[in-house]
Design an enzyme around this catalytic site. Structure first.
Site, PDB file in Angstrom:
ATOM      1  N   ARG A 157      -0.687  -7.564   0.579  1.00 18.40           N
ATOM      2  CA  ARG A 157       0.113  -7.260  -0.628  1.00 18.40           C
ATOM      3  C   ARG A 157       1.311  -8.208  -0.728  1.00 18.40           C
ATOM      4  O   ARG A 157       1.698  -8.644  -1.805  1.00 18.40           O
ATOM      5  CB  ARG A 157       0.566  -5.804  -0.651  1.00 18.40           C
ATOM      6  CG  ARG A 157       1.439  -5.405   0.512  1.00 18.40           C
ATOM      7  CD  ARG A 157       1.922  -3.956   0.426  1.00 18.40           C
ATOM      8  NE  ARG A 157       2.497  -3.539   1.697  1.00 18.40           N
ATOM      9  CZ  ARG A 157       3.607  -2.845   1.828  1.00 18.40           C
ATOM     10  NH1 ARG A 157       4.283  -2.450   0.760  1.00 18.40           N
ATOM     11  NH2 ARG A 157       4.069  -2.503   3.010  1.00 18.40           N
ATOM     12  N   SER A 211       6.840  -1.997  -3.635  1.00 13.50           N
ATOM     13  CA  SER A 211       5.730  -1.776  -2.704  1.00 13.50           C
ATOM     14  C   SER A 211       4.569  -2.740  -2.949  1.00 13.50           C
ATOM     15  O   SER A 211       3.878  -3.137  -2.021  1.00 13.50           O
ATOM     16  CB  SER A 211       5.219  -0.337  -2.837  1.00 13.50           C
ATOM     17  OG  SER A 211       6.264   0.571  -2.569  1.00 13.50           O
ATOM     18  N   GLU A 214       0.031   4.502 -15.685  1.00  9.84           N
ATOM     19  CA  GLU A 214      -0.927   3.460 -15.338  1.00  9.84           C
ATOM     20  C   GLU A 214      -1.922   3.169 -16.467  1.00  9.84           C
ATOM     21  O   GLU A 214      -2.312   2.021 -16.690  1.00  9.84           O
ATOM     22  CB  GLU A 214      -1.693   3.839 -14.064  1.00  9.84           C
ATOM     23  CG  GLU A 214      -0.823   3.889 -12.810  1.00  9.84           C
ATOM     24  CD  GLU A 214      -0.006   5.174 -12.669  1.00  9.84           C
ATOM     25  OE1 GLU A 214      -0.192   6.099 -13.496  1.00  9.84           O
ATOM     26  OE2 GLU A 214       0.817   5.265 -11.754  1.00  9.84           O
ATOM     27  N   PHE A 260      -4.123   4.481  -7.738  1.00 14.00           N
ATOM     28  CA  PHE A 260      -3.573   4.866  -9.043  1.00 14.00           C
ATOM     29  C   PHE A 260      -4.108   3.970 -10.163  1.00 14.00           C
ATOM     30  O   PHE A 260      -4.533   4.449 -11.204  1.00 14.00           O
ATOM     31  CB  PHE A 260      -2.039   4.836  -9.012  1.00 14.00           C
ATOM     32  CG  PHE A 260      -1.456   5.731  -7.962  1.00 14.00           C
ATOM     33  CD1 PHE A 260      -2.023   6.976  -7.699  1.00 14.00           C
ATOM     34  CD2 PHE A 260      -0.365   5.347  -7.220  1.00 14.00           C
ATOM     35  CE1 PHE A 260      -1.508   7.815  -6.711  1.00 14.00           C
ATOM     36  CE2 PHE A 260       0.164   6.170  -6.230  1.00 14.00           C
ATOM     37  CZ  PHE A 260      -0.399   7.402  -5.981  1.00 14.00           C
ATOM     38  N   HIS A 272      -2.253  -1.164  -1.150  1.00 14.64           N
ATOM     39  CA  HIS A 272      -2.345   0.088  -0.384  1.00 14.64           C
ATOM     40  C   HIS A 272      -3.763   0.656  -0.404  1.00 14.64           C
ATOM     41  O   HIS A 272      -3.973   1.848  -0.578  1.00 14.64           O
ATOM     42  CB  HIS A 272      -1.327   1.118  -0.899  1.00 14.64           C
ATOM     43  CG  HIS A 272       0.096   0.685  -0.714  1.00 14.64           C
ATOM     44  ND1 HIS A 272       0.634  -0.385  -1.406  1.00 14.64           N
ATOM     45  CD2 HIS A 272       1.076   1.145   0.091  1.00 14.64           C
ATOM     46  CE1 HIS A 272       1.884  -0.553  -1.032  1.00 14.64           C
ATOM     47  NE2 HIS A 272       2.192   0.362  -0.122  1.00 14.64           N
ATOM     48  N   ASP A 321       1.498   8.297   4.392  1.00 14.60           N
ATOM     49  CA  ASP A 321       1.523   8.891   3.056  1.00 14.60           C
ATOM     50  C   ASP A 321       0.324   9.808   2.804  1.00 14.60           C
ATOM     51  O   ASP A 321       0.372  10.682   1.947  1.00 14.60           O
ATOM     52  CB  ASP A 321       1.556   7.801   1.973  1.00 14.60           C
ATOM     53  CG  ASP A 321       2.981   7.348   1.684  1.00 14.60           C
ATOM     54  OD1 ASP A 321       3.915   8.050   2.110  1.00 14.60           O
ATOM     55  OD2 ASP A 321       3.146   6.304   1.034  1.00 14.60           O
ATOM     56  N   GLN A 343      -2.815   9.074  -1.541  1.00 14.82           N
ATOM     57  CA  GLN A 343      -2.404   7.695  -1.846  1.00 14.82           C
ATOM     58  C   GLN A 343      -3.424   6.662  -1.351  1.00 14.82           C
ATOM     59  O   GLN A 343      -3.214   5.476  -1.513  1.00 14.82           O
ATOM     60  CB  GLN A 343      -1.051   7.370  -1.189  1.00 14.82           C
ATOM     61  CG  GLN A 343      -0.058   8.519  -1.143  1.00 14.82           C
ATOM     62  CD  GLN A 343       0.502   8.855  -2.495  1.00 14.82           C
ATOM     63  OE1 GLN A 343       1.136   8.017  -3.117  1.00 14.82           O
ATOM     64  NE2 GLN A 343       0.260  10.061  -2.971  1.00 14.82           N
ATOM     65  N   ARG A 394      -1.707  -2.490   2.824  1.00  9.74           N
ATOM     66  CA  ARG A 394      -0.295  -2.244   3.091  1.00  9.74           C
ATOM     67  C   ARG A 394       0.180  -2.882   4.392  1.00  9.74           C
ATOM     68  O   ARG A 394       1.260  -3.460   4.438  1.00  9.74           O
ATOM     69  CB  ARG A 394      -0.039  -0.734   3.166  1.00  9.74           C
ATOM     70  CG  ARG A 394       1.360  -0.424   3.641  1.00  9.74           C
ATOM     71  CD  ARG A 394       1.703   1.047   3.684  1.00  9.74           C
ATOM     72  NE  ARG A 394       2.983   1.197   4.355  1.00  9.74           N
ATOM     73  CZ  ARG A 394       3.124   1.623   5.614  1.00  9.74           C
ATOM     74  NH1 ARG A 394       2.083   1.998   6.309  1.00  9.74           N
ATOM     75  NH2 ARG A 394       4.316   1.691   6.159  1.00  9.74           N
TER      76      ARG A 394
END
Lengths: 322, 273
Positions: free
Chosen positions: A16, A43, A64, A89, A115, A123, A127, A173
């Site tokens: 990322r 993030s 989104e 998401f 992620h 998390d 997620q 991540r």
């Protein structure tokens, strides 16, 4: 005697973060590159682009579906939009928009889901994106990329921007082991053979490429000649390299940080069935959702490690002999 | 394209397009006449007297954009595009047939001059925002017009988009709600009431104009007001009648999504003569 390329698996930056860096570099050379994010820019690492190019960054808030369709509208207006959020998401909440506003009219939208997988850790499963590859591959006309390390991510972000048409790019991540050198070149649709071998082939994407290289060492020590292939492009698949591995090694293990139902494994199995049917084993998340934990602890518990891949390879080799 | 100023001429165009809509849907034996007839004056006003566009150069960079977010009303869009010269008029009656460019919902693969493929409700306003943002980045005078159905406003994404455009004060964006008060399952107020509709959009920082959606002069004035409004997007609440122009279709939920029979078509065309 098989030739073998050695790769040093050491920690690099997260894919990322490499995406965020590549985006800034791209922004400097191409004024048409614009970026949308949904309140996760720190993030997803799009914050760097936002800082340097505030006029070309659109903060959409936690919306989104709206973000994806705005991206498609920007693409129709001649821009090269990168829309980014956590993979779970943007893919799940934005799926219908990806289908109707990007895939179906073949719009030049780039979607980056960070992620991904279970290695996001603490998390927890709401997620974690373990179905994003499956969803992305089900969008007709989409190109789907899943780079394993920072260098492949940087090169493939550039390739995605240069490609005309919708692209999904999967990022992780945690820090990703470095597989490649900065000079390595990548082409969309081409897999990378990282180790040559003749008894079994380990195919993988993302973090599990490094695990497959470690598994290769375990297997070679036992005298099992092992081929390793990195699938940084999930769609379109490199059919030639798959068919060659199937016919030359007769046993394939596909590993991914994704549900085993519907990801890279079943896509490769389709190509194997169509070209050179052979024994196959699959390493992935098995019909469940994970939990909170450390990334390492989760990869161990859910069986996404070199030891699991090596075990699957031994099974494949013994099935082949029967 | 040169604009038409004569009110009677514009009214004549509207009547012609209504006839096209009835003929197309009758030939197809399926389709959505009610929402096409309610949007007729909106479409005529935009295509013939508001938008800057060139049917001979559909990819003109600085053209105004129009998105029919309520894609099921595409017969009126197709009729307008054919009448202005974007697409062949003699193929209108191939609507919904295999291979026809006049697909059941707008599809850019078949008509590249369309700004968007629509049909899944709730997405057009977000698309329009993207196009309007691109115009701003390009410092283009291009304005974007998005036509929503009233039932469509029940979609959550519409409100995500309304919040975004309102917060950014996007004054190159106009949204038109074809407020014909009927959706597939019945009257909008009974399904999921939108009221107070204008107050809701005002609260989202939109400039709201309520207008008779069948009066071309009133629509022209409203679009002019939108064009001179600064730092806010404009919402036109176009108060319309579903099935407008055909007496037995007016305010009748049945004709949201069903084609007239051959006899009904004859009667409808007689009324539109």
């Amino acid at each position: 005697m098989a030739t073998r390329t050695r790769f040093e698996v050491k920690n690099g930056v997260a894919t990322r973060e490499a995406f965020g860096q590549a985006l800034v570099e791209l922004g400097r050379v191409n004024p048409d590159v614009v970026v949308c994010d949904a309140d996760l820019s720190k993030s997803t690492f799009t914050a760097g682009f936002a800082k340097e190019f505030p006029d070309r960054f659109f903060q959409c808030g936690i919306a989104e579906a709206n973000m994806v369709a705005i991206g498609s509208g920007l693409a129709s207006g001649g821009k090269i939009p990168f829309v980014s959020s956590f993979s779970c998401f943007v893919m799940n909440k934005g799926f219908e928009q990806l289908r109707v506003t990007a895939a179906f009219p073949n719009v030049n939208l780039k979607v980056v889901g960070t992620h991904s997988g279970i290695s996001i850790g603490e998390d927890g499963p709401s997620q974690m994106s373990i179905e994003d590859l499956s969803l992305a591959c089900s969008l007709a006309g989409f190109t789907v990329l899943s780079p394993a390390d920072e260098f492949s991510m940087r090169k493939l972000i550039r390739a995605a921007a240069a490609h005309q048409g919708p692209v999904f790019i999967r990022a992780g991540r945690i820090k990703a082991p470095i597989i490649y050198s900065a000079a390595e070149e990548f082409e969309i649709g081409k897999a990378k053979v990282l180790a040559q071998g003749s008894d079994v082939t380990l195919m993988a994407t993302g973090l599990l490429v490094a695990e497959s290289l470690l598994a290769c060492d375990l297997l070679e020590a036992e005298g099992i000649s092992t081929r390793v292939i990195d699938f940084a492009t999930i769609k379109p698949l490199d059919r030639e390299v798959i068919a060659a591995a199937a016919s030359e090694t007769g046993a394939i293990v596909v590993s991914e940080e994704h549900l085993a139902d519907g990801g890279l494994g079943v896509r490769i199995a389709q190509v194997v069935a169509e070209t050179a049917p052979c024994v196959m084993e699959f390493v992935g998340v098995r019909n469940t959702y994970a939990e909170s934990g450390t990334p390492d602890g989760l990869l161990d518990k859910y069986g996404l490690r070199a030891v699991n891949i090596a075990g699957a390879a031994r099974r494949a080799v013994s099935r082949k002999k029967k | 394209m040169n604009h038409v100023h004569d009110e009677r001429e514009l009214a004549g165009i509207a009547k012609r397009l209504r006839r096209d809509v009835i003929e197309m849907i009758t030939a197809a034996k399926s389709g959505h006449p009610g929402g096409s007839l309610s949007a007729t004056e909106i479409m005529v006003t935009l295509y013939w007297s508001v938008m800057r566009h060139d049917p001979k150069n559909p990819q003109w960079k600085d053209r105004d954009r129009i998105i029919l977010s309520k894609g099921h009303a595409c017969p009126i869009l197709y009729a307008a595009m054919a009448e202005t010269g974007y697409t062949p008029k003699d193929q209108l009656n191939t609507l919904r047939q295999m291979g026809s460019i006049y697909q059941g919902h707008p599809d850019v693969r078949f008509i590249p001059a369309l700004e968007a493929s629509t049909g899944s409700l709730g997405q057009g306003l977000s698309l329009g925002i993207g196009m309007a943002l691109a115009a701003q980045l390009n410092q283009s005078p291009s304005r974007t017009y998005v036509i929503l159905g009233d039932g469509e406003v029940q979609e959550g994404q519409i409100w995500e988009a309304a919040m975004f455009a309102g917060n950014r004060g996007m004054d190159n964006l106009v949204c038109i709600i074809d407020y014909n008060r009927i959706q597939l399952d019945g009257f909008t107020k009974d399904i999921q009431d939108l009221e107070p509709l204008g107050a809701k959009w005002q609260a989202f920082n939109w400039h709201v104009i309520s207008v008779d959606g069948h009066s071309i002069p009133a629509l022209q004035q409203a679009f002019a007001e939108a064009a001179s409004t600064r730092n806010k997007p404009t919402l036109l609440i176009a108060n319309t009648v579903k099935g407008k122009g055909v007496s037995f279709m007016e305010n009748n939920p049945k004709y949201h999504g069903s084609a007239p029979s051959a006899e009904e078509a004859v009667a409808a065309l007689k009324e539109l003569a």
